[in-house]
Scaffold this active site. Structure first.
Site, short mmCIF file in Angstrom:
data_model
loop_
_atom_site.label_atom_id
_atom_site.label_comp_id
_atom_site.label_asym_id
_atom_site.label_seq_id
_atom_site.Cartn_x
_atom_site.Cartn_y
_atom_site.Cartn_z
N ASP A 91 0.83 -1.21 0.00
CA ASP A 91 0.00 0.00 0.00
C ASP A 91 0.87 1.26 0.00
O ASP A 91 2.03 1.23 0.40
CB ASP A 91 -0.87 0.05 1.28
CG ASP A 91 -1.98 -0.99 1.25
OD1 ASP A 91 -2.00 -1.84 0.34
OD2 ASP A 91 -2.83 -0.95 2.16
N ASP A 92 0.23 2.35 -0.40
CA ASP A 92 0.74 3.72 -0.25
C ASP A 92 1.74 4.17 -1.32
O ASP A 92 2.20 5.30 -1.30
CB ASP A 92 1.39 3.98 1.13
CG ASP A 92 0.40 3.87 2.28
OD1 ASP A 92 -0.77 3.54 2.02
OD2 ASP A 92 0.81 4.10 3.43
N HIS A 111 -5.94 2.94 -3.85
CA HIS A 111 -5.85 3.18 -2.40
C HIS A 111 -6.32 4.60 -2.07
O HIS A 111 -5.87 5.18 -1.09
CB HIS A 111 -4.40 2.95 -1.97
CG HIS A 111 -4.19 2.74 -0.48
ND1 HIS A 111 -4.95 1.90 0.28
CD2 HIS A 111 -3.28 3.27 0.37
CE1 HIS A 111 -4.53 1.92 1.53
NE2 HIS A 111 -3.52 2.77 1.62
N HIS A 144 -5.24 9.22 0.56
CA HIS A 144 -5.18 8.33 1.73
C HIS A 144 -6.22 8.72 2.77
O HIS A 144 -5.93 8.99 3.94
CB HIS A 144 -3.78 8.33 2.38
CG HIS A 144 -3.50 7.06 3.12
ND1 HIS A 144 -3.80 6.89 4.45
CD2 HIS A 144 -2.99 5.89 2.72
CE1 HIS A 144 -3.45 5.68 4.82
NE2 HIS A 144 -2.97 5.04 3.79
N HIS A 172 4.05 -2.18 3.02
CA HIS A 172 4.15 -0.87 2.37
C HIS A 172 5.48 -0.79 1.62
O HIS A 172 6.53 -1.02 2.22
CB HIS A 172 4.06 0.24 3.42
CG HIS A 172 2.75 0.22 4.16
ND1 HIS A 172 2.53 -0.62 5.23
CD2 HIS A 172 1.60 0.91 3.96
CE1 HIS A 172 1.28 -0.45 5.66
NE2 HIS A 172 0.70 0.47 4.91
ZN ZN Z 1 -2.34 3.10 3.35
#
Ligand code: ZN
Length: 250
Positions: free
Chosen positions: A75-76, A126, A130, A217
């Site tokens: 993620d991210d 995503h 955020h 991540h």
């Molecule tokens: Zn995230």
């Protein structure tokens, strides 16, 4: 032989016998021979640097059979440095993964997004900023997701139907408004909280089971290092890495 010599001789044999037993004992617990087979160096590291529980779990996993599917998810990203490093590791190991991208990072790292797609990984959404979508008006939450999908489509030629909502919250209103499949996770590595590679590795290894979805991540050096070890450990225990769609379709 006089009595004194005899006593020393007996003591001597006693010590030798003790050393022999000690030698056998040490031989039995030599880590590389546990479970009757050669274990990769990385696994020995994980055992010696963490706790015995992890070791028991590795044994449990090992007894579960072959070809268990498991999905690495990141993620991210994309991150300007570490996504690239992660892609190199995954390519070297010939492993597919899933990247849930943030719209704001897609905008500044377009080339990396293209590379993720070209290398055959699955791309997910995503949100743009955020955000916790369940706390926003539905319209705004949809905008966060739609905008990110548009950016992904511009770069790769196709959008995505997979979304990982930040903070893991989703609701029926969003379900009704968006034609997206929410993807949560089953193992949280907490890799954003620690730079301790051993802790990330063990969090995965001691919990890994069939069809697990691992949350990580691609924004940290420690995560890249952990992934190299996780791949080796899980592979040695009969896991097959797949993109997340293959796990949730099962
Ligand atoms: Zn995230």
């Amino acid at each position: 032989m006089v009595n004194g010599d005899m006593k020393k001789y007996r003591e001597g044999t006693g010590v030798l016998f003790f050393l022999l037993l000690l030698g056998i004992g040490l031989e039995i617990v030599k880590p590389e021979e546990r479970w009757g087979q050669k274990i990769p160096e990385v696994m020995i590291d994980a055992i010696s640097e963490e706790n015995v529980r992890a070791e028991n779990e590795i044994a449990r996993i090992q007894n579960m059979g072959e070809n268990k599917k498991i999905a690495l998810t990141f993620d991210d990203g994309p991150h300007p440095i570490y996504t690239q490093k992660m892609l190199e590791v995954l390519e070297k190991e010939q492993i597919p993964a899933t990247f849930f991208l943030l719209g704001q990072n897609v905008e500044t790292n377009g080339e990396v997004v293209k590379e993720i797609a070209e290398k055959g990984h699955l791309i997910g959404n995503h949100t743009y900023h955020h955000v916790q979508v369940t706390t926003l008006p539905v319209e705004q939450a949809c905008e966060e997701i739609d905008r990110t999908n548009q950016l992904i489509e511009e770069l790769t030629g196709r959008g995505t139907e997979y979304v990982r909502p930040p903070f893991g919250t989703w609701n029926q209103g969003l379900e009704a408004e968006l034609d997206m499949i929410p993807v949560m996770w089953t193992i949280d590595t907490m890799d954003w909280m620690t730079e301790n590679v051993d802790s990330i590795v063990n969090q995965v290894v001691k919990n890994a089971g069939e069809n697990d979805i691992i949350l990580m991540h691609d924004s940290y050096k420690s995560t890249v290092q952990a992934v190299e070890r996780i791949i080796a450990l899980l592979r040695a225990n009969g896991f097959e890495f797949v993109t997340v769609d293959e796990v949730i379709m099962d």
